[in-house]
Design a protein around this motif. Structure first.
Motif, PDB file in Angstrom:
ATOM      1  N   MET A 119       0.829  -1.212   0.000  1.00 19.36           N
ATOM      2  CA  MET A 119       0.000   0.000   0.000  1.00 19.36           C
ATOM      3  C   MET A 119       0.859   1.256   0.000  1.00 19.36           C
ATOM      4  SD  MET A 119      -3.057  -0.802   2.706  1.00 19.36           S
ATOM      5  CE  MET A 119      -3.623   0.898   2.623  1.00 19.36           C
ATOM      6  N   SER A 120       1.970   1.202   0.715  1.00 22.26           N
ATOM      7  CA  SER A 120       2.804   2.394   0.851  1.00 22.26           C
ATOM      8  C   SER A 120       3.327   2.882  -0.490  1.00 22.26           C
ATOM      9  CB  SER A 120       3.977   2.118   1.789  1.00 22.26           C
ATOM     10  OG  SER A 120       4.953   1.279   1.177  1.00 22.26           O
ATOM     11  N   PHE A 121       3.530   1.956  -1.427  1.00 21.05           N
ATOM     12  CA  PHE A 121       4.046   2.362  -2.734  1.00 21.05           C
ATOM     13  C   PHE A 121       3.043   3.227  -3.488  1.00 21.05           C
ATOM     14  CE2 PHE A 121       6.786  -1.500  -2.195  1.00 21.05           C
ATOM     15  CZ  PHE A 121       7.978  -0.812  -2.106  1.00 21.05           C
ATOM     16  N   GLN A 122       1.750   3.051  -3.180  1.00 24.07           N
ATOM     17  CA  GLN A 122       0.765   3.922  -3.801  1.00 24.07           C
ATOM     18  C   GLN A 122       0.968   5.371  -3.378  1.00 24.07           C
ATOM     19  OE1 GLN A 122      -2.873   1.805  -2.512  1.00 24.07           O
ATOM     20  NE2 GLN A 122      -3.281   1.482  -4.679  1.00 24.07           N
ATOM     21  N   ALA A 123       1.425   5.553  -2.153  1.00 22.82           N
ATOM     22  CA  ALA A 123       1.659   6.904  -1.654  1.00 22.82           C
ATOM     23  C   ALA A 123       3.049   7.418  -2.006  1.00 22.82           C
ATOM     24  CB  ALA A 123       1.465   6.933  -0.138  1.00 22.82           C
ATOM     25  N   THR A 124       4.057   6.552  -1.915  1.00 25.93           N
ATOM     26  CA  THR A 124       5.444   7.015  -2.039  1.00 25.93           C
ATOM     27  C   THR A 124       6.058   6.816  -3.420  1.00 25.93           C
ATOM     28  OG1 THR A 124       6.290   4.866  -1.279  1.00 25.93           O
ATOM     29  CG2 THR A 124       5.838   6.526   0.402  1.00 25.93           C
ATOM     30  N   ALA A 125       5.460   5.963  -4.256  1.00 25.50           N
ATOM     31  CA  ALA A 125       6.082   5.645  -5.551  1.00 25.50           C
ATOM     32  C   ALA A 125       6.391   6.879  -6.396  1.00 25.50           C
ATOM     33  CB  ALA A 125       5.196   4.669  -6.331  1.00 25.50           C
ATOM     34  N   PRO A 126       5.485   7.867  -6.511  1.00 20.75           N
ATOM     35  CA  PRO A 126       5.824   9.053  -7.322  1.00 20.75           C
ATOM     36  C   PRO A 126       7.066   9.768  -6.816  1.00 20.75           C
ATOM     37  CG  PRO A 126       3.473   9.000  -6.860  1.00 20.75           C
ATOM     38  CD  PRO A 126       4.104   7.939  -6.003  1.00 20.75           C
ATOM     39  N   PHE A 127       7.265   9.790  -5.518  1.00 19.38           N
ATOM     40  CA  PHE A 127       8.405  10.495  -4.951  1.00 19.38           C
ATOM     41  C   PHE A 127       9.661   9.623  -4.949  1.00 19.38           C
ATOM     42  CE2 PHE A 127       4.415  11.957  -3.243  1.00 19.38           C
ATOM     43  CZ  PHE A 127       4.468  13.323  -3.510  1.00 19.38           C
ATOM     44  N   LEU A 128       9.482   8.312  -4.804  1.00 25.96           N
ATOM     45  CA  LEU A 128      10.623   7.402  -4.932  1.00 25.96           C
ATOM     46  C   LEU A 128      11.178   7.439  -6.347  1.00 25.96           C
ATOM     47  CD1 LEU A 128       9.374   4.268  -2.928  1.00 25.96           C
ATOM     48  CD2 LEU A 128      11.074   5.957  -2.214  1.00 25.96           C
ATOM     49  N   MET A 162     -12.954  -2.434   9.369  1.00 26.21           N
ATOM     50  CA  MET A 162     -11.939  -3.401   8.948  1.00 26.21           C
ATOM     51  C   MET A 162     -10.540  -2.830   9.141  1.00 26.21           C
ATOM     52  SD  MET A 162     -13.724  -4.776   5.407  1.00 26.21           S
ATOM     53  CE  MET A 162     -12.669  -6.222   5.297  1.00 26.21           C
ATOM     54  N   LYS A 163      -9.560  -3.732   9.166  1.00 25.53           N
ATOM     55  CA  LYS A 163      -8.158  -3.310   9.212  1.00 25.53           C
ATOM     56  C   LYS A 163      -7.840  -2.544   7.941  1.00 25.53           C
ATOM     57  CE  LYS A 163      -3.433  -5.074   9.823  1.00 25.53           C
ATOM     58  NZ  LYS A 163      -3.053  -4.177  10.920  1.00 25.53           N
ATOM     59  N   TYR A 164      -7.021  -1.509   8.062  1.00 30.69           N
ATOM     60  CA  TYR A 164      -6.780  -0.596   6.944  1.00 30.69           C
ATOM     61  C   TYR A 164      -6.223  -1.281   5.699  1.00 30.69           C
ATOM     62  CZ  TYR A 164      -1.829  -0.754   8.212  1.00 30.69           C
ATOM     63  OH  TYR A 164      -0.541  -1.179   8.472  1.00 30.69           O
ATOM     64  N   SER A 165      -5.541  -2.421   5.887  1.00 32.63           N
ATOM     65  CA  SER A 165      -4.935  -3.108   4.741  1.00 32.63           C
ATOM     66  C   SER A 165      -5.871  -4.137   4.111  1.00 32.63           C
ATOM     67  CB  SER A 165      -3.635  -3.792   5.172  1.00 32.63           C
ATOM     68  OG  SER A 165      -3.866  -4.696   6.248  1.00 32.63           O
ATOM     69  N   SER A 166      -7.107  -4.248   4.617  1.00 33.10           N
ATOM     70  CA  SER A 166      -8.034  -5.250   4.097  1.00 33.10           C
ATOM     71  C   SER A 166      -8.701  -4.829   2.805  1.00 33.10           C
ATOM     72  CB  SER A 166      -9.116  -5.560   5.145  1.00 33.10           C
ATOM     73  OG  SER A 166      -8.542  -6.048   6.331  1.00 33.10           O
ATOM     74  N   LEU A 167      -8.743  -3.531   2.532  1.00 30.71           N
ATOM     75  CA  LEU A 167      -9.410  -3.002   1.342  1.00 30.71           C
ATOM     76  C   LEU A 167      -8.448  -2.130   0.563  1.00 30.71           C
ATOM     77  CD1 LEU A 167     -12.795  -1.884   2.969  1.00 30.71           C
ATOM     78  CD2 LEU A 167     -12.453  -3.915   1.547  1.00 30.71           C
ATOM     79  N   ASN A 168      -8.494  -2.247  -0.774  1.00 31.88           N
ATOM     80  CA  ASN A 168      -7.694  -1.345  -1.592  1.00 31.88           C
ATOM     81  C   ASN A 168      -8.507  -0.110  -1.957  1.00 31.88           C
ATOM     82  OD1 ASN A 168      -9.301  -1.955  -3.939  1.00 31.88           O
ATOM     83  ND2 ASN A 168      -8.082  -3.819  -4.232  1.00 31.88           N
ATOM     84  N   ALA A 169      -7.872   0.833  -2.609  1.00 34.86           N
ATOM     85  CA  ALA A 169      -8.524   2.106  -2.921  1.00 34.86           C
ATOM     86  C   ALA A 169      -9.756   1.912  -3.799  1.00 34.86           C
ATOM     87  CB  ALA A 169      -7.524   3.038  -3.606  1.00 34.86           C
ATOM     88  N   HIS A 170      -9.661   1.008  -4.766  1.00 32.54           N
ATOM     89  CA  HIS A 170     -10.795   0.762  -5.667  1.00 32.54           C
ATOM     90  C   HIS A 170     -11.985   0.173  -4.908  1.00 32.54           C
ATOM     91  CE1 HIS A 170     -12.941  -0.143  -9.357  1.00 32.54           C
ATOM     92  NE2 HIS A 170     -13.032  -1.416  -8.993  1.00 32.54           N
ATOM     93  N   PHE A 201      -2.837   7.852   6.663  1.00 30.90           N
ATOM     94  CA  PHE A 201      -4.081   8.605   6.724  1.00 30.90           C
ATOM     95  C   PHE A 201      -4.316   9.345   5.413  1.00 30.90           C
ATOM     96  CE2 PHE A 201      -6.437  12.513   8.008  1.00 30.90           C
ATOM     97  CZ  PHE A 201      -7.617  11.894   8.407  1.00 30.90           C
ATOM     98  N   SER A 202      -3.253   9.898   4.844  1.00 31.87           N
ATOM     99  CA  SER A 202      -3.367  10.604   3.566  1.00 31.87           C
ATOM    100  C   SER A 202      -3.847   9.669   2.463  1.00 31.87           C
ATOM    101  CB  SER A 202      -2.015  11.214   3.182  1.00 31.87           C
ATOM    102  OG  SER A 202      -1.593  12.162   4.134  1.00 31.87           O
ATOM    103  N   LEU A 203      -3.270   8.476   2.415  1.00 36.30           N
ATOM    104  CA  LEU A 203      -3.645   7.509   1.380  1.00 36.30           C
ATOM    105  C   LEU A 203      -5.111   7.105   1.517  1.00 36.30           C
ATOM    106  CD1 LEU A 203      -2.677   5.675  -0.956  1.00 36.30           C
ATOM    107  CD2 LEU A 203      -2.127   3.957   0.762  1.00 36.30           C
ATOM    108  N   LEU A 204      -5.561   6.851   2.738  1.00 36.69           N
ATOM    109  CA  LEU A 204      -6.948   6.439   2.963  1.00 36.69           C
ATOM    110  C   LEU A 204      -7.912   7.607   2.744  1.00 36.69           C
ATOM    111  CD1 LEU A 204      -6.390   4.185   6.099  1.00 36.69           C
ATOM    112  CD2 LEU A 204      -6.633   3.483   3.711  1.00 36.69           C
ATOM    113  N   TRP A 205      -7.457   8.804   3.026  1.00 34.11           N
ATOM    114  CA  TRP A 205      -8.240  10.005   2.727  1.00 34.11           C
ATOM    115  C   TRP A 205      -8.488  10.083   1.223  1.00 34.11           C
ATOM    116  CZ3 TRP A 205      -6.704  15.399   5.091  1.00 34.11           C
ATOM    117  CH2 TRP A 205      -7.582  16.381   4.627  1.00 34.11           C
TER     118      TRP A 205
END
Length: 525
Positions: free
Chosen positions: A141-150, A416-424, A447-451
């Motif tokens: 999940m973190s790569f969805q948030a950080t990949a553009p900056f990585l 649910m646990k935050y990692s149980s569902l993807n953005a879609h 929190f930003s990603l889930l927002w």
């Protein structure tokens, strides 16, 4: 000055301060090993950073085994940071050796430390795979948030090391070697430059959903002892919409608040060892509410500082934390009713009940009804006696652990646990008017990603941090991101092309100079 720098560089890398004329055998292999360990150490540090959101799980698991509360995860973080910094500094020294053509004689002590570093990363990765598999979902999940900056960091790193690659290319003596170097570099460059085409981040959007509401996980456990009245009062300062807590029954069938359950359930967060000698291993049904109220439920927080946050409390707040007791459910219901806050909770021992009339669900429901709180302020989460509870308290909002049970029951509220569902999946549920609460979310990046994904609310330990966020940390409009991406790639390509031409001309100049000296040797007098 340069000779001093060269001597220091040689001493740090090889512990040999005198000039060296030969490169040690297999030196390039050791440098490759250094590169590998550096990449692994940096990747492991990234995993530790991402998993910090759930670091309390590691400390809790260690406590259940050792019966002693220590912030083990912080120890892991410190060791990982030291390892990553050490490997990266050593790698920089190695690259400087290549740049000034110094022999790569890595000292044996560095080799030992690198092997220890590799062992540490291997054991850590194995530990996650065996005991904490779900954390890999968080890393993904973190790569969805950080990949553009990585990707931007990758472009910068590629640009910086390109001069070494071009230097190696021009020094290569055979055409095959030159082709291998250049083809490898071009493939890596293409992957780095074009990877944004495969990046799918919910935070790269023009349509930002509303900010998720906050639910205080056991109150505000970073600012006060968990599941105490001080903790819930602190969470109200964050404008939480609901209190999340854990309910158990005492010996006299009165609901009280405590997360830990089973034997030794009071050991972590109270002074039961001092107040009731020999009873620290008892279960909840061996204590009356009156006995529980005599326990200190806050001193442990000030003493162990589980979230490294006690220093931010005032002297008066520390004194208040030191004198907290085990609250009854009724105390929290009075606070929730007074301040118009909802309540969601787990029942820790309902699965052991022989029937509804003897269950935690029954006594808890009766306590709630007697409190006079509006039934729609109760978000009923326990599943064991859900239908029986709904018959006697039809106004409770029914909350479900999974989508299958919710759909079968005609519900519209998921927890649910935050990692149980993807953005879609979150987006689809919100389109169906399903409320989605995700737990436990403490870090701003998550929190930003889930927002951006559209979550309705999150359960958090860090409400005092998340309440101050006016926008997601990682949000970018698509056009702006595309402009940054293309600009960075173009600038990098221009710099690389300039470095390649400069090194080529420099090599040609040196070649002509050497040729000239050979053509006109000095004549003897």
């Amino acid at each position: 000055m340069f000779s001093i720098f060269r001597t220091c560089l040689r001493g740090i890398y090889s512990c040999q301060w005198n000039s060296q004329t030969r490169t040690q055998n297999r030196a390039c292999c050791w440098f490759s090993f250094l590169c590998l360990v550096s990449i692994l150490a940096l990747s492991w540090m990234y995993v530790c950073f991402i998993a910090f959101n759930d670091h309390d799980d590691v400390n809790w698991l260690a406590f259940k085994t050792l019966k002693k509360w220590v912030s083990w995860y912080m120890i892991v973080m410190v060791v990982s940071a030291v390892l990553a910094i050490y490997c990266l500094l050593l790698l920089v020294f190695g690259l400087l050796h290549l740049a000034i053509r110094e022999p790569l004689n890595l000292h044996c002590l560095h080799k030992v430390f690198l092997f220890l570093g590799l062992l540490t990363v291997t054991l850590g990765t194995a530990g996650i795979c065996i005991k904490w598999k779900e954390e890999w979902k968080s890393v993904y999940m973190s790569f969805q948030a950080t990949a553009p900056f990585l990707q931007l960091c990758g472009v910068v790193a590629l640009t910086l090391i390109s001069w070494l690659v071009f230097q190696s290319y021009h020094r290569a003596k055979t055409a095959a070697c030159k082709v291998l170097i250049m083809m490898t570099f071009l493939v890596v460059s293409a992957a780095v430059f074009l990877c944004p085409l495969a990046i799918c981040s919910p935070c790269i959007t023009n349509n930002l959903p509303p900010k998720p509401a906050l639910i205080g996980h056991r109150g505000a456990p970073m600012m006060a002892p968990e599941n105490t009245m001080m903790s819930f009062r602190k969470s109200m300062e964050c404008d939480v919409v609901a209190f999340e807590t854990d309910v158990q029954l005492s010996k006299d069938k009165k609901p009280f608040l405590m997360h830990d359950n089973g034997s030794s359930f009071l050991l972590r967060t109270t002074d039961v060892k001092d107040k009731f000698l020999g009873r620290d291993g008892d279960v909840n049904t061996n204590f009356t509410l009156e006995e529980l109220k005599t326990l200190n439920a806050g001193e442990w927080f000030v003493r162990t500082d589980p979230f490294q946050s006690v220093a931010s409390l005032s002297k008066e707040e520390k004194m208040e934390a030191n004198n907290q007791t085990v609250p009854s459910l009724n105390e929290l219901l009075v606070m929730a009713k007074t301040h118009n806050v909802s309540l969601i909770f787990d029942l820790k021992n309902d699965e052991n009940s022989t029937g509804f009339q003897n269950s935690d669900s029954y006594y808890t429901t009766e306590t709630i009804k007697k409190s006079g709180i509006s039934q729609d302020k109760i978000w009923w989460l326990p599943s064991e006696f859900r239908h029986e509870v709904r018959n006697i308290a039809p106004g409770f909002k029914q909350v479900y652990h999974n989508e299958q049970d919710m759909n079968a029951d005609g519900g519209s509220f998921l927890n649910m646990k935050y990692s149980s569902l993807n953005a879609h999946e979150i987006s689809e549920l919100r389109e169906k008017n399903v409320s989605v609460n995700l737990w436990v979310v403490n870090e701003p990046w998550l929190f930003s990603l889930l927002w951006c994904s559209g979550a309705s609310s999150v359960t958090t330990n860090a409400c005092h941090i998340l309440k101050n966020m006016s926008k997601p940390d990682w949000h970018l409009e698509p056009n702006i991101y595309m402009g940054i991406w293309i600009s960075a790639d173009v600038i990098s390509l221009l710099l690389m092309f300039g470095l390649f031409i400069w090194q080529r001309r420099r090599k040609s100049h040196v070649f002509r100079q050497n040729t000239s000296e050979r053509s006109y040797p000095l004549l003897p007098r």
